[in-house]
Write a protein that holds these residues in place. Structure first.
Motif, short mmCIF file in Angstrom:
data_model
loop_
_atom_site.label_atom_id
_atom_site.label_comp_id
_atom_site.label_asym_id
_atom_site.label_seq_id
_atom_site.Cartn_x
_atom_site.Cartn_y
_atom_site.Cartn_z
N LEU A 1 22.38 19.37 -47.48
CA LEU A 1 22.84 20.05 -48.70
C LEU A 1 21.79 21.05 -49.18
CD1 LEU A 1 24.50 17.11 -50.70
CD2 LEU A 1 25.62 18.85 -49.30
N ARG A 2 20.53 20.67 -49.03
CA ARG A 2 19.43 21.54 -49.45
C ARG A 2 19.44 22.84 -48.62
NH1 ARG A 2 13.14 19.54 -49.68
NH2 ARG A 2 13.92 18.39 -51.47
N GLU A 3 19.55 22.68 -47.32
CA GLU A 3 19.54 23.86 -46.44
C GLU A 3 20.76 24.73 -46.73
OE1 GLU A 3 20.04 26.33 -42.81
OE2 GLU A 3 21.45 24.88 -43.58
N ASN A 4 21.89 24.06 -46.95
CA ASN A 4 23.13 24.79 -47.22
C ASN A 4 23.04 25.57 -48.53
OD1 ASN A 4 25.90 24.70 -48.78
ND2 ASN A 4 26.38 24.82 -46.62
N PHE A 5 22.49 24.94 -49.56
CA PHE A 5 22.38 25.61 -50.86
C PHE A 5 21.49 26.84 -50.76
CE2 PHE A 5 19.93 26.04 -54.89
CZ PHE A 5 20.97 26.45 -55.71
N VAL A 6 20.33 26.70 -50.15
CA VAL A 6 19.39 27.83 -50.07
C VAL A 6 20.00 28.96 -49.23
CG1 VAL A 6 17.09 28.57 -49.36
CG2 VAL A 6 17.39 26.35 -50.45
N THR A 7 20.70 28.59 -48.14
CA THR A 7 21.38 29.60 -47.33
C THR A 7 22.37 30.38 -48.19
OG1 THR A 7 21.21 28.26 -45.33
CG2 THR A 7 22.92 29.95 -45.33
N ARG A 8 23.18 29.67 -48.95
CA ARG A 8 24.22 30.34 -49.76
C ARG A 8 23.60 31.23 -50.83
NH1 ARG A 8 27.80 26.49 -52.46
NH2 ARG A 8 26.30 24.84 -52.07
N VAL A 9 22.50 30.78 -51.41
CA VAL A 9 21.83 31.60 -52.43
C VAL A 9 21.41 32.94 -51.81
CG1 VAL A 9 19.74 31.82 -53.85
CG2 VAL A 9 21.07 29.69 -53.89
N TYR A 10 20.80 32.87 -50.63
CA TYR A 10 20.35 34.12 -49.99
C TYR A 10 21.51 35.01 -49.58
CZ TYR A 10 15.36 33.33 -50.08
OH TYR A 10 14.07 33.19 -50.51
N VAL A 11 22.59 34.41 -49.10
CA VAL A 11 23.74 35.24 -48.71
C VAL A 11 24.32 35.93 -49.95
CG1 VAL A 11 26.12 35.20 -47.84
CG2 VAL A 11 24.34 33.90 -46.65
N LEU A 12 24.48 35.18 -51.04
CA LEU A 12 25.03 35.80 -52.25
C LEU A 12 24.08 36.87 -52.78
CD1 LEU A 12 27.31 35.91 -54.31
CD2 LEU A 12 26.17 34.11 -55.61
N HIS A 13 22.79 36.61 -52.69
CA HIS A 13 21.80 37.59 -53.16
C HIS A 13 21.93 38.90 -52.37
CE1 HIS A 13 18.16 39.12 -54.86
NE2 HIS A 13 17.49 39.08 -53.73
N ARG A 14 22.06 38.78 -51.07
CA ARG A 14 22.21 40.00 -50.26
C ARG A 14 23.53 40.69 -50.56
NH1 ARG A 14 19.15 36.95 -46.48
NH2 ARG A 14 21.00 35.75 -45.93
N TRP A 15 24.57 39.89 -50.81
CA TRP A 15 25.87 40.47 -51.17
C TRP A 15 25.76 41.22 -52.50
CZ3 TRP A 15 30.28 41.89 -49.22
CH2 TRP A 15 31.37 42.11 -50.06
N GLN A 16 25.07 40.64 -53.46
CA GLN A 16 24.91 41.29 -54.76
C GLN A 16 24.13 42.60 -54.61
OE1 GLN A 16 23.12 37.83 -56.48
NE2 GLN A 16 24.96 37.23 -57.59
N GLN A 17 23.15 42.60 -53.71
CA GLN A 17 22.39 43.83 -53.48
C GLN A 17 23.30 44.90 -52.88
OE1 GLN A 17 19.15 42.21 -51.12
NE2 GLN A 17 17.74 42.47 -52.83
N LEU A 18 24.16 44.48 -51.97
CA LEU A 18 25.11 45.43 -51.36
C LEU A 18 26.04 45.99 -52.44
CD1 LEU A 18 26.51 46.55 -48.67
CD2 LEU A 18 28.08 44.64 -48.96
N ARG A 19 26.54 45.12 -53.31
CA ARG A 19 27.51 45.54 -54.32
C ARG A 19 26.87 46.35 -55.45
NH1 ARG A 19 31.51 46.48 -54.62
NH2 ARG A 19 33.04 45.11 -55.53
N ALA A 20 25.55 46.31 -55.52
CA ALA A 20 24.88 47.09 -56.56
C ALA A 20 24.91 48.59 -56.25
CB ALA A 20 23.43 46.63 -56.71
N GLY A 21 25.08 48.91 -54.98
CA GLY A 21 25.14 50.32 -54.59
C GLY A 21 26.60 50.74 -54.37
N ARG A 22 26.77 51.99 -53.92
CA ARG A 22 28.14 52.46 -53.66
C ARG A 22 28.66 51.80 -52.40
NH1 ARG A 22 31.38 56.42 -51.43
NH2 ARG A 22 29.82 57.14 -49.95
N LEU A 23 29.83 51.21 -52.50
CA LEU A 23 30.39 50.48 -51.36
C LEU A 23 31.11 51.43 -50.42
CD1 LEU A 23 30.77 47.57 -50.26
CD2 LEU A 23 32.99 47.56 -51.42
N THR A 24 30.83 51.28 -49.13
CA THR A 24 31.58 52.04 -48.12
C THR A 24 32.08 51.05 -47.07
OG1 THR A 24 29.65 52.36 -46.69
CG2 THR A 24 30.05 54.06 -48.38
N ALA A 25 33.08 51.49 -46.31
CA ALA A 25 33.61 50.62 -45.26
C ALA A 25 32.51 50.28 -44.25
CB ALA A 25 34.79 51.32 -44.57
N ALA A 26 31.67 51.27 -43.94
CA ALA A 26 30.61 51.05 -42.95
C ALA A 26 29.61 49.99 -43.44
CB ALA A 26 29.88 52.37 -42.68
N LYS A 27 29.29 50.03 -44.73
CA LYS A 27 28.35 49.04 -45.28
C LYS A 27 28.95 47.63 -45.26
CE LYS A 27 25.81 51.95 -48.55
NZ LYS A 27 25.64 52.21 -49.99
#
Ligand code: SF4
Length: 319
Positions: free
Chosen positions: A159-185
């Motif tokens: 559960l610990r490994e899973n939680f930390v993995t999900r936090v990082y994935v969501l963090h990267r997703w939030q970084q992507l969504r902070a900029g202009r979204l394109t199909a390529a991105k």
């Protein structure tokens, strides 16, 4: 991979887990792992809902009573002290103020912060069922994609490994969504997550691929929202050893024309040792990464699955 997450993920947390003396008795519930190794990689946003609504320290204890689906938080000694609506309205105000958090760590069993299995007493005073803390319920309703865990459950290595993995994935997703979204991105983001998603759910892996197969003349923002919901739901699934073994073999497939028979046999032996629970995931993973460094493959090297969180946390040495 981790290198692309330029800032630390922001993670909400029950204040008492950081050692703040906010509990009813003036004490705390400082957690050594959360305040030690994990604090190096996460920035915390501490919240104590009971102090925030003015109950003070020390204070009379409260507990959950009534309908387990919708319990009330009342004084343990004085049932006329009902703080349910104060906790709910605080949560509704606070959640939008938390900022772009990528996860939340809650204190278990608390009538305010507990995310599950908080004792709920029946109206007749019998310890009846279990429910969710008042603040935690509003938080999880308002942020359904947010990775949320409790201190106790984080002692479980998977559960610990899973939680930390999900936090990082969501963090990267939030970084992507902070900029202009394109199909390529969007497609680039997805291609990096592929093996990670495959480990969690083959079906979700296929659905996500189909979702992004035709991105011309579609509402990209709507697709992105659907994609994030499906992705975060899939990653919340526990990964079995069998699924990791399957993905390890897929990764090994990229090396088959580059490594000799001896190296191949060694890799297979380490994957089989992992399957038999003789070694941790870090063993075959380290060997695979070693060979991928010697025989670089641009597609494989960008896979989040190979390094979903900082190595220093040694999370894959325990699963
Ligand atoms: S469990 Fe929540 S409400 Fe209770 S002391 Fe900790 S932060 Fe405060």
């Amino acid at each position: 991979m981790i290198e692309s997450a330029q800032t630390k993920p922001l993670v909400g947390i029950s204040s008492c887990l950081l050692g703040q003396q906010v509990r009813f008795d003036g004490g705390h519930k400082k957690d050594g792992w959360i305040t030690g190794p994990l604090a190096e990689f996460f920035d915390y946003v501490p919240v104590c809902p009971e102090v925030a609504i003015g109950l003070g320290v020390p204070r009379p204890t409260i507990h959950l009573v009534g309908d387990p689906e919708r319990p009330r938080a009342v004084g343990s000694r004085d049932p006329s002290l009902d703080v349910t609506s104060r906790l709910e309205s605080f949560a509704r105000q606070q959640v939008p103020l938390l900022g772009e958090i990528s996860g939340y760590i809650l204190k278990s069993k608390s009538p305010s912060c507990g995310m599950a299995r908080v004792p709920v007493t029946s109206d007749k005073g019998m310890p009846a069922k279990v429910g969710v803390g008042i603040y935690a319920r509003v938080l999880m309703e308002r942020k359904p994609l947010l990775p949320v865990e409790e201190d106790g459950r984080l002692n479980d290595a998977v559960l610990r490994e899973n939680f930390v993995t999900r936090v990082y994935v969501l963090h990267r997703w939030q970084q992507l969504r902070a900029g202009r979204l394109t199909a390529a991105k969007l497609i680039d983001f997805h291609s990096r997550q592929k093996y990670l998603v495959m480990a969690h759910s083959q079906a979700a892996y296929q659905r996500l691929g189909q979702m992004l197969a035709h991105l011309k003349q579609v509402d990209l923002e709507a697709v992105a929202d659907m994609y994030a919901a499906e992705l975060m739901t899939a990653l919340a699934r526990r990964v079995t050893r069998r699924r990791h073994v399957n993905v390890l073999h897929h990764v090994m497939g990229y090396l088959k024309d580059h490594i000799d028979a001896g190296d191949k046999a060694e890799l297979i032996a380490s994957i089989e040792a992992y399957r038999r629970e003789e070694v941790a995931l870090v063993v075959p993973m380290t060997l695979l990464r070693h060979h991928l460094r010697r025989h670089p493959d641009p597609y494989m090297q960008q896979q989040v699955y190979l390094a979903p969180h900082p190595e220093k946390l040694a999370l894959r040495g325990a699963i």
